[in-house]
Write a protein that holds these residues in place. Sequence first.
Motif: not given
Length: 281
Positions: A30-33, A24-26
Amino acid sequence: MMDARKILGIIRARWKRILVYIFLIAFAVAFLLPIWVALMASIKPIEEIETSNPLSPPRSPTFETYREAVERLGRPLLNSLAFTIGAVLCSVLIGSWMGYVFSKHRFRYKETLFIVLIAGTFLPYTTIIFPLFRTMGTLGLVGSIPGMVFVHTVYGIPICTLLFRNFYTHIPNDRIERARKKGASDWEIYRKIILPASKPAIISVMIYQFTSIWNDFLFGLVLGGAESQAMPVTVALFGMKSGFFRWNLLMASAIIVILPLLVTYVLLHRYFVMAVVEEES
Protein backbone atom coordinates in the motif's frame (compact mmCIF):
# COMPACT_ATOMS: atom_id res chain seq x y z
CA MET A 1 -1.09 -33.90 27.14
CA MET A 2 1.81 -31.50 27.56
CA ASP A 3 3.15 -32.43 24.13
CA ALA A 4 -0.21 -31.59 22.57
CA ARG A 5 -0.24 -28.22 24.34
CA LYS A 6 3.29 -27.48 23.17
CA ILE A 7 2.40 -28.39 19.59
CA LEU A 8 -0.72 -26.21 19.79
CA GLY A 9 1.35 -23.33 21.16
CA ILE A 10 3.89 -23.69 18.35
CA ILE A 11 1.12 -23.71 15.75
CA ARG A 12 -0.45 -20.59 17.24
CA ALA A 13 2.92 -18.82 17.33
CA ARG A 14 3.55 -19.68 13.68
CA TRP A 15 0.12 -18.44 12.64
CA LYS A 16 0.65 -15.22 14.55
CA ARG A 17 3.96 -14.74 12.77
CA ILE A 18 2.35 -15.48 9.40
CA LEU A 19 -0.42 -12.94 10.09
CA VAL A 20 2.17 -10.34 11.09
CA TYR A 21 4.10 -10.91 7.85
CA ILE A 22 0.89 -10.69 5.82
CA PHE A 23 0.04 -7.39 7.48
CA LEU A 24 3.55 -6.00 6.92
CA ILE A 25 3.58 -7.06 3.26
CA ALA A 26 0.14 -5.52 2.70
CA PHE A 27 1.28 -2.31 4.39
CA ALA A 28 4.46 -2.20 2.28
CA VAL A 29 2.48 -2.74 -0.94
CA ALA A 30 0.00 0.00 0.00
CA PHE A 31 2.90 2.36 0.74
CA LEU A 32 4.92 1.54 -2.39
CA LEU A 33 2.01 1.42 -4.83
CA PRO A 34 1.76 5.22 -5.35
CA ILE A 35 5.53 5.38 -5.90
CA TRP A 36 5.26 2.61 -8.52
CA VAL A 37 2.42 4.42 -10.29
CA ALA A 38 4.40 7.68 -10.30
CA LEU A 39 7.50 5.91 -11.60
CA MET A 40 5.59 4.20 -14.42
CA ALA A 41 3.80 7.43 -15.38
CA SER A 42 7.09 9.33 -15.47
CA ILE A 43 8.51 7.15 -18.25
CA LYS A 44 5.33 6.83 -20.33
CA PRO A 45 4.47 9.11 -23.25
CA ILE A 46 1.46 11.29 -22.51
CA GLU A 47 -0.66 9.41 -25.06
CA GLU A 48 0.03 6.08 -23.37
CA ILE A 49 -0.84 7.48 -19.93
CA GLU A 50 -4.31 8.39 -21.17
CA THR A 51 -5.03 4.92 -22.53
CA SER A 52 -3.08 2.42 -20.38
CA ASN A 53 -3.46 0.94 -16.93
CA PRO A 54 -1.62 3.12 -14.35
CA LEU A 55 0.04 0.00 -12.89
CA SER A 56 1.30 -1.43 -16.18
CA PRO A 57 4.87 -0.87 -17.38
CA PRO A 58 5.29 1.40 -20.43
CA ARG A 59 5.23 -0.14 -23.89
CA SER A 60 7.62 2.51 -25.22
CA PRO A 61 9.48 4.02 -22.23
CA THR A 62 11.04 7.47 -22.56
CA PHE A 63 13.28 9.45 -20.22
CA GLU A 64 12.81 12.74 -22.03
CA THR A 65 10.52 13.90 -19.22
CA TYR A 66 13.37 13.58 -16.72
CA ARG A 67 15.63 15.74 -18.86
CA GLU A 68 12.93 18.40 -19.09
CA ALA A 69 12.18 18.14 -15.37
CA VAL A 70 15.84 18.65 -14.50
CA GLU A 71 16.00 21.70 -16.75
CA ARG A 72 12.93 23.25 -15.11
CA LEU A 73 13.81 22.29 -11.54
CA GLY A 74 17.58 22.76 -11.70
CA ARG A 75 17.89 26.13 -9.96
CA PRO A 76 15.10 25.56 -7.40
CA LEU A 77 16.64 22.16 -6.59
CA LEU A 78 20.00 23.77 -5.87
CA ASN A 79 18.26 26.48 -3.82
CA SER A 80 16.52 23.88 -1.66
CA LEU A 81 19.72 21.90 -1.19
CA ALA A 82 21.61 25.05 -0.19
CA PHE A 83 19.25 26.39 2.44
CA THR A 84 18.20 22.94 3.69
CA ILE A 85 21.77 21.84 4.37
CA GLY A 86 22.63 25.21 5.90
CA ALA A 87 19.57 25.26 8.16
CA VAL A 88 20.03 21.63 9.20
CA LEU A 89 23.64 22.19 10.24
CA CYS A 90 22.86 25.42 12.13
CA SER A 91 19.75 24.16 13.92
CA VAL A 92 21.35 20.84 14.87
CA LEU A 93 24.50 22.53 16.20
CA ILE A 94 22.60 25.13 18.24
CA GLY A 95 19.96 22.62 19.37
CA SER A 96 22.65 20.17 20.50
CA TRP A 97 24.39 22.79 22.63
CA MET A 98 21.11 24.03 24.11
CA GLY A 99 20.00 20.46 24.80
CA TYR A 100 23.22 19.94 26.74
CA VAL A 101 22.65 23.12 28.76
CA PHE A 102 19.04 22.27 29.61
CA SER A 103 19.81 18.64 30.51
CA LYS A 104 23.09 18.92 32.43
CA HIS A 105 23.08 22.41 33.96
CA ARG A 106 21.15 23.79 36.89
CA PHE A 107 20.12 27.42 36.83
CA ARG A 108 17.20 29.53 37.91
CA TYR A 109 13.99 29.35 35.86
CA LYS A 110 15.44 26.54 33.73
CA GLU A 111 12.15 24.66 33.38
CA THR A 112 10.21 27.87 32.69
CA LEU A 113 12.63 28.90 29.96
CA PHE A 114 12.50 25.41 28.47
CA ILE A 115 8.68 25.43 28.36
CA VAL A 116 8.67 28.88 26.72
CA LEU A 117 11.21 27.66 24.14
CA ILE A 118 9.35 24.46 23.35
CA ALA A 119 6.08 26.36 23.02
CA GLY A 120 7.49 27.63 19.72
CA THR A 121 7.19 24.15 18.21
CA PHE A 122 3.42 24.22 18.69
CA LEU A 123 2.88 27.50 16.85
CA PRO A 124 1.37 26.87 13.39
CA TYR A 125 3.18 28.50 10.50
CA THR A 126 0.05 30.46 9.60
CA THR A 127 -0.01 32.30 12.94
CA ILE A 128 3.47 33.75 12.55
CA ILE A 129 3.85 34.11 8.79
CA PHE A 130 2.70 37.75 8.55
CA PRO A 131 4.86 39.21 11.35
CA LEU A 132 7.71 36.99 10.19
CA PHE A 133 7.38 38.31 6.64
CA ARG A 134 7.48 41.91 7.86
CA THR A 135 10.50 41.23 10.06
CA MET A 136 12.35 39.47 7.28
CA GLY A 137 11.47 42.30 4.90
CA THR A 138 12.90 44.86 7.34
CA LEU A 139 16.11 42.84 7.54
CA GLY A 140 16.26 42.54 3.75
CA LEU A 141 16.19 38.73 3.85
CA VAL A 142 13.01 38.01 1.89
CA GLY A 143 13.69 36.09 -1.31
CA SER A 144 17.23 35.11 -0.36
CA ILE A 145 19.06 31.91 0.57
CA PRO A 146 20.44 33.37 3.85
CA GLY A 147 16.90 34.39 4.77
CA MET A 148 15.59 30.85 4.26
CA VAL A 149 18.49 29.43 6.29
CA PHE A 150 17.75 31.91 9.09
CA VAL A 151 14.01 31.16 9.21
CA HIS A 152 14.33 27.38 9.21
CA THR A 153 17.17 27.52 11.74
CA VAL A 154 15.16 29.63 14.19
CA TYR A 155 12.01 27.57 13.72
CA GLY A 156 13.96 24.31 14.09
CA ILE A 157 15.89 25.17 17.25
CA PRO A 158 13.06 24.35 19.73
CA ILE A 159 12.37 20.84 18.42
CA CYS A 160 16.11 20.12 18.08
CA THR A 161 16.66 21.27 21.66
CA LEU A 162 13.84 19.04 22.87
CA LEU A 163 15.16 15.95 21.07
CA PHE A 164 18.75 16.47 22.21
CA ARG A 165 17.70 17.21 25.80
CA ASN A 166 15.79 13.94 25.96
CA PHE A 167 18.75 12.04 24.54
CA TYR A 168 21.32 13.63 26.86
CA THR A 169 19.39 12.58 29.96
CA HIS A 170 20.71 9.05 29.27
CA ILE A 171 24.33 10.20 29.58
CA PRO A 172 25.50 9.57 33.19
CA ASN A 173 26.04 12.72 35.20
CA ASP A 174 28.99 11.09 37.00
CA ARG A 175 31.17 11.40 33.91
CA ILE A 176 30.42 15.10 33.63
CA GLU A 177 30.99 15.74 37.34
CA ARG A 178 34.35 13.95 37.22
CA ALA A 179 35.38 16.05 34.23
CA ARG A 180 34.38 19.25 36.03
CA LYS A 181 36.40 18.27 39.11
CA LYS A 182 39.41 17.85 36.84
CA GLY A 183 38.93 21.44 35.65
CA ALA A 184 37.30 20.76 32.28
CA SER A 185 35.32 23.64 30.81
CA ASP A 186 31.79 23.31 29.46
CA TRP A 187 33.14 23.38 25.91
CA GLU A 188 35.62 20.58 26.69
CA ILE A 189 32.88 18.49 28.32
CA TYR A 190 30.59 19.07 25.36
CA ARG A 191 33.31 18.27 22.81
CA LYS A 192 34.91 15.27 24.53
CA ILE A 193 31.96 13.63 26.34
CA ILE A 194 28.65 14.83 24.92
CA LEU A 195 29.40 14.92 21.19
CA PRO A 196 31.08 11.47 20.92
CA ALA A 197 27.99 9.92 22.57
CA SER A 198 25.59 11.93 20.40
CA LYS A 199 26.18 10.40 16.98
CA PRO A 200 22.85 8.49 16.76
CA ALA A 201 20.95 11.52 18.10
CA ILE A 202 22.65 13.92 15.70
CA ILE A 203 21.91 11.71 12.71
CA SER A 204 18.27 11.17 13.66
CA VAL A 205 17.70 14.89 14.29
CA MET A 206 19.40 15.72 10.99
CA ILE A 207 17.08 13.31 9.17
CA TYR A 208 14.06 14.87 10.86
CA GLN A 209 15.17 18.42 10.10
CA PHE A 210 16.16 17.65 6.52
CA THR A 211 12.77 16.07 5.83
CA SER A 212 10.85 18.90 7.48
CA ILE A 213 12.73 21.72 5.75
CA TRP A 214 12.88 20.03 2.35
CA ASN A 215 9.11 19.43 2.32
CA ASP A 216 8.21 22.92 3.53
CA PHE A 217 5.93 24.86 1.19
CA LEU A 218 4.51 27.85 3.09
CA PHE A 219 7.79 29.45 4.14
CA GLY A 220 9.16 28.74 0.68
CA LEU A 221 6.20 30.39 -1.04
CA VAL A 222 5.93 33.47 1.19
CA LEU A 223 9.56 34.08 2.15
CA GLY A 224 11.38 32.38 -0.72
CA GLY A 225 9.05 33.64 -3.42
CA ALA A 226 7.74 32.06 -6.59
CA GLU A 227 9.67 34.45 -8.81
CA SER A 228 12.81 35.07 -6.74
CA GLN A 229 16.31 33.63 -7.06
CA ALA A 230 15.67 31.68 -3.84
CA MET A 231 12.55 29.81 -5.03
CA PRO A 232 12.55 26.33 -3.43
CA VAL A 233 11.84 23.17 -5.33
CA THR A 234 8.46 22.59 -3.63
CA VAL A 235 7.18 25.91 -4.96
CA ALA A 236 8.59 25.18 -8.42
CA LEU A 237 6.92 21.76 -8.42
CA PHE A 238 3.58 23.30 -7.47
CA GLY A 239 3.97 25.85 -10.27
CA MET A 240 4.27 23.06 -12.83
CA LYS A 241 0.58 22.27 -12.31
CA SER A 242 -0.43 25.45 -14.13
CA GLY A 243 -1.06 25.52 -17.86
CA PHE A 244 -1.18 22.30 -19.88
CA PHE A 245 -1.25 19.42 -17.41
CA ARG A 246 1.34 16.77 -18.28
CA TRP A 247 1.21 13.82 -15.92
CA ASN A 248 4.50 12.29 -17.08
CA LEU A 249 6.43 15.53 -16.53
CA LEU A 250 4.80 16.13 -13.16
CA MET A 251 5.54 12.58 -11.96
CA ALA A 252 9.14 12.76 -13.19
CA SER A 253 9.55 16.02 -11.31
CA ALA A 254 8.03 14.51 -8.16
CA ILE A 255 10.42 11.55 -8.35
CA ILE A 256 13.38 13.93 -8.65
CA VAL A 257 12.15 15.99 -5.68
CA ILE A 258 11.85 12.99 -3.34
CA LEU A 259 15.20 11.46 -4.34
CA PRO A 260 17.28 13.52 -1.84
CA LEU A 261 14.99 12.36 0.97
CA LEU A 262 15.27 8.71 -0.05
CA VAL A 263 19.05 8.90 -0.41
CA THR A 264 19.41 10.63 2.97
CA TYR A 265 17.30 8.04 4.75
CA VAL A 266 18.91 5.04 3.03
CA LEU A 267 22.39 6.24 3.97
CA LEU A 268 21.59 7.22 7.56
CA HIS A 269 18.63 5.07 8.62
CA ARG A 270 20.66 2.69 10.80
CA TYR A 271 21.72 5.58 13.01
CA PHE A 272 18.08 6.64 13.25
CA VAL A 273 17.14 3.13 14.42
CA MET A 274 20.00 3.18 16.94
CA ALA A 275 18.73 6.46 18.39
CA VAL A 276 15.20 5.09 18.74
CA VAL A 277 16.46 1.93 20.47
CA GLU A 278 18.64 3.92 22.88
CA GLU A 279 15.76 6.30 23.63
CA GLU A 280 13.46 3.40 24.52
CA SER A 281 16.08 1.68 26.64
